[in-house]
Design a protein around this motif. Structure first.
Motif, short mmCIF file in Angstrom:
data_model
loop_
_atom_site.label_atom_id
_atom_site.label_comp_id
_atom_site.label_asym_id
_atom_site.label_seq_id
_atom_site.Cartn_x
_atom_site.Cartn_y
_atom_site.Cartn_z
N SER A 79 0.85 -1.19 0.00
CA SER A 79 0.00 0.00 0.00
C SER A 79 0.89 1.25 0.00
CB SER A 79 -0.93 -0.03 1.22
OG SER A 79 -1.90 0.98 1.15
N THR A 80 0.37 2.37 0.43
CA THR A 80 1.11 3.63 0.41
C THR A 80 0.95 4.37 1.72
OG1 THR A 80 1.21 5.83 -0.61
CG2 THR A 80 -0.88 4.66 -0.76
N LEU A 81 1.97 5.10 2.12
CA LEU A 81 1.89 5.91 3.34
C LEU A 81 0.81 6.98 3.23
CD1 LEU A 81 5.64 6.50 4.28
CD2 LEU A 81 3.97 5.15 5.53
N TYR A 82 0.42 7.30 2.01
CA TYR A 82 -0.54 8.38 1.79
C TYR A 82 -1.98 7.87 1.71
CZ TYR A 82 3.73 10.93 1.15
OH TYR A 82 4.97 11.49 1.36
N VAL A 83 -2.18 6.62 2.16
CA VAL A 83 -3.52 6.05 2.13
C VAL A 83 -4.45 6.78 3.10
CG1 VAL A 83 -3.17 4.29 3.92
CG2 VAL A 83 -4.69 3.82 2.02
N ASN A 84 -3.87 7.39 4.14
CA ASN A 84 -4.65 8.17 5.10
C ASN A 84 -4.40 9.67 4.92
OD1 ASN A 84 -5.88 5.98 6.64
ND2 ASN A 84 -3.81 5.51 7.31
N SER A 85 -4.31 10.09 3.68
CA SER A 85 -3.93 11.47 3.38
C SER A 85 -5.00 12.51 3.71
CB SER A 85 -3.54 11.60 1.90
OG SER A 85 -4.57 11.10 1.07
N ARG A 86 -6.19 12.05 4.10
CA ARG A 86 -7.21 13.01 4.53
C ARG A 86 -7.04 13.41 6.00
NH1 ARG A 86 -13.32 12.06 2.99
NH2 ARG A 86 -13.02 10.14 4.17
N GLU A 87 -6.18 12.69 6.71
CA GLU A 87 -5.93 13.08 8.09
C GLU A 87 -5.17 14.40 8.12
OE1 GLU A 87 -7.23 11.22 10.60
OE2 GLU A 87 -8.07 10.09 8.92
N HIS A 88 -5.23 15.09 9.23
CA HIS A 88 -4.58 16.40 9.34
C HIS A 88 -3.08 16.26 9.07
CE1 HIS A 88 -3.05 20.13 11.21
NE2 HIS A 88 -4.26 20.61 10.93
N ARG A 89 -2.52 17.26 8.37
CA ARG A 89 -1.13 17.17 7.93
C ARG A 89 -0.14 17.01 9.08
NH1 ARG A 89 1.24 21.91 4.21
NH2 ARG A 89 1.16 23.06 6.19
N ASP A 90 -0.44 17.58 10.24
CA ASP A 90 0.48 17.51 11.38
C ASP A 90 0.17 16.35 12.32
OD1 ASP A 90 1.84 19.79 10.51
OD2 ASP A 90 0.41 21.12 11.51
N LYS A 91 -0.77 15.50 11.92
CA LYS A 91 -1.15 14.37 12.77
C LYS A 91 -0.13 13.23 12.64
CE LYS A 91 -5.00 11.15 13.59
NZ LYS A 91 -6.40 10.83 13.25
N HIS A 92 0.12 12.57 13.74
CA HIS A 92 0.99 11.39 13.73
C HIS A 92 0.15 10.19 13.30
CE1 HIS A 92 4.46 8.93 14.80
NE2 HIS A 92 3.63 8.11 15.43
N VAL A 93 0.30 9.78 12.06
CA VAL A 93 -0.51 8.69 11.51
C VAL A 93 0.09 7.34 11.92
CG1 VAL A 93 -1.41 7.63 9.42
CG2 VAL A 93 -1.22 10.11 9.56
N LYS A 94 -0.70 6.56 12.59
CA LYS A 94 -0.23 5.28 13.12
C LYS A 94 -0.50 4.14 12.14
CE LYS A 94 -1.03 6.75 17.90
NZ LYS A 94 -1.72 6.45 19.18
N GLU A 95 0.03 2.97 12.50
CA GLU A 95 -0.12 1.78 11.64
C GLU A 95 -1.47 1.14 11.91
OE1 GLU A 95 3.58 0.21 13.10
OE2 GLU A 95 4.50 0.40 11.12
N GLN A 96 -2.49 1.80 11.43
CA GLN A 96 -3.85 1.32 11.61
C GLN A 96 -4.72 1.85 10.49
OE1 GLN A 96 -4.30 3.51 15.44
NE2 GLN A 96 -6.15 4.42 14.53
N VAL A 97 -5.92 1.32 10.37
CA VAL A 97 -6.88 1.80 9.39
C VAL A 97 -7.80 2.81 10.08
CG1 VAL A 97 -8.80 1.18 7.88
CG2 VAL A 97 -6.81 -0.32 8.04
#
Length: 346
Positions: A79-97
């Protein structure tokens, strides 16, 4: 032995003989079976949504189906790191859906049912979902996340998010085929970092060449504020990640559903587009390359209207005029009139 298949066809277009050979030739004589690494995808950001779903989501569904038919011992979905690209830009995106407000599995099942209707079954480029419906579902956000952006950046991130949900559903023993699954979210694959061929890169990855264009002075203006975070990952690190996760999935072949992210931003939180350009630019300049400008620089323009005007004035209009000029010049040549003569006279 390479086998040719087609992502958008049922069971990848494999016939029963091929499926049987894959299943039994690797599950006997002390062989440990087949492990599936699904890394095929369409990365065209502007691809029409139905076609993107057909390749990125239906293609994934067909791969997991083949995995079930051949009793695969595990499945890796790239997949891609940008799969959750709708999250806030400064948010720490974790390894989850993350919750998107959409039931992507249900949406895909609806799409697949419509696609398999007799009127659509044998058609290429069929538009299963209408533009109105696509616009409607793409505007839905999570009720639990008020900071989630309403718009998806492009159709690639939209369908890759859908694909993650679909592959998790169909690999699960309760809802699908009970195949051990690992999802690997890759960053922007970049030139090699170690070994004899430093800097080697193959492909036409857009962002890598965008940075090169900026660093060499051939791109002067860019829409945005320069604070976006490009998660570059060298291709050798990318391959190491895939192999390591694959080995882990094989070793722990129990019911699992893990997500791994291969990126660098967590270790370099200040690394943004502007810093990236400032890092790369002097390394191009010092080499005195023929295509590198003497004073490369970039201006970030936050206003889309202003950027559109600059793009139109400095690029689109000159390119259009040069096209007309080149056509006029071609009309002067003997070849042009000779070609017309032979077309008319056969």
């Amino acid at each position: 032995i390479p086998l040719e298949g087609e992502l958008t066809e049922d069971l990848l277009g494999f016939d029963h003989k091929t499926i049987s050979r894959l299943k039994y030739s690797h599950n006997s004589n002390n062989k440990k079976g087949i492990f599936v690494i699904h890394c095929a995808a369409d990365i065209d950001f502007q691809r029409e949504v139905n076609q993107s779903i057909n390749i990125n989501v239906n293609g994934t569904y067909q791969c997991i189906n083949v995995g079930n038919e051949i009793d695969a011992k595990g499945f890796i979905h790239i997949s891609t790191l940008y799969v959750n690209s709708r999250e806030h830009r400064d948010k720490h995106v974790k390894e989850q859906v993350y919750d998107s407000g959409l039931d992507f599995v249900q949406i895909f099942q609806k799409w697949l049912k419509l696609k398999n209707e007799p009127k659509n079954k044998n058609k290429n480029n069929v538009k299963v979902f209408t533009e109105k419906y696509i616009k409607e579902i793409k505007s839905i956000t999570s009720k639990n996340n008020p900071l989630q952006r309403q718009e998806w950046p492009n159709n690639y991130t939209f369908t890759k998010n859908m694909a993650e949900n679909v592959v998790r559903y169909y690999s699960n023993k309760d809802t699908g085929f009970n195949i051990p699954l690992s999802i690997i979210r890759l960053g922007i694959v970049s030139p090699i970092h170690r070994g004899k061929h430093l800097g080697w890169f193959m492909g036409n990855g857009g962002f890598v060449f965008l940075v090169i264009g900026i660093a060499t002075g051939n791109i002067r203006y860019l829409n945005g504020d320069g604070k976006g975070r490009p998660d570059f990952v060298p291709v050798d690190y990318t391959c190491d990640t895939i192999l390591t996760v694959s080995a882990s999935t094989i070793e722990d072949n129990n019911d699992r559903d893990d997500i791994y992210q291969c990126g660098v931003i967590a270790n370099a939180p200040k690394w943004d587009v502007n810093e990236c350009v400032n890092y790369v630019k002097p390394r191009f300049v010092e080499r005195d390359l023929p295509y590198c400008k003497k004073d490369p620089g970039i201006t970030f323009i936050t206003s889309k209207t202003l950027f559109f005007f600059i793009e139109l004035t400095l690029y689109e209009i000159p390119l259009f005029l040069l096209g007309i000029l080149s056509y006029i010049i071609s009309m002067i040549s003997i070849y042009f009139w000779t070609k017309i003569y032979y077309n008319l006279c056969g």
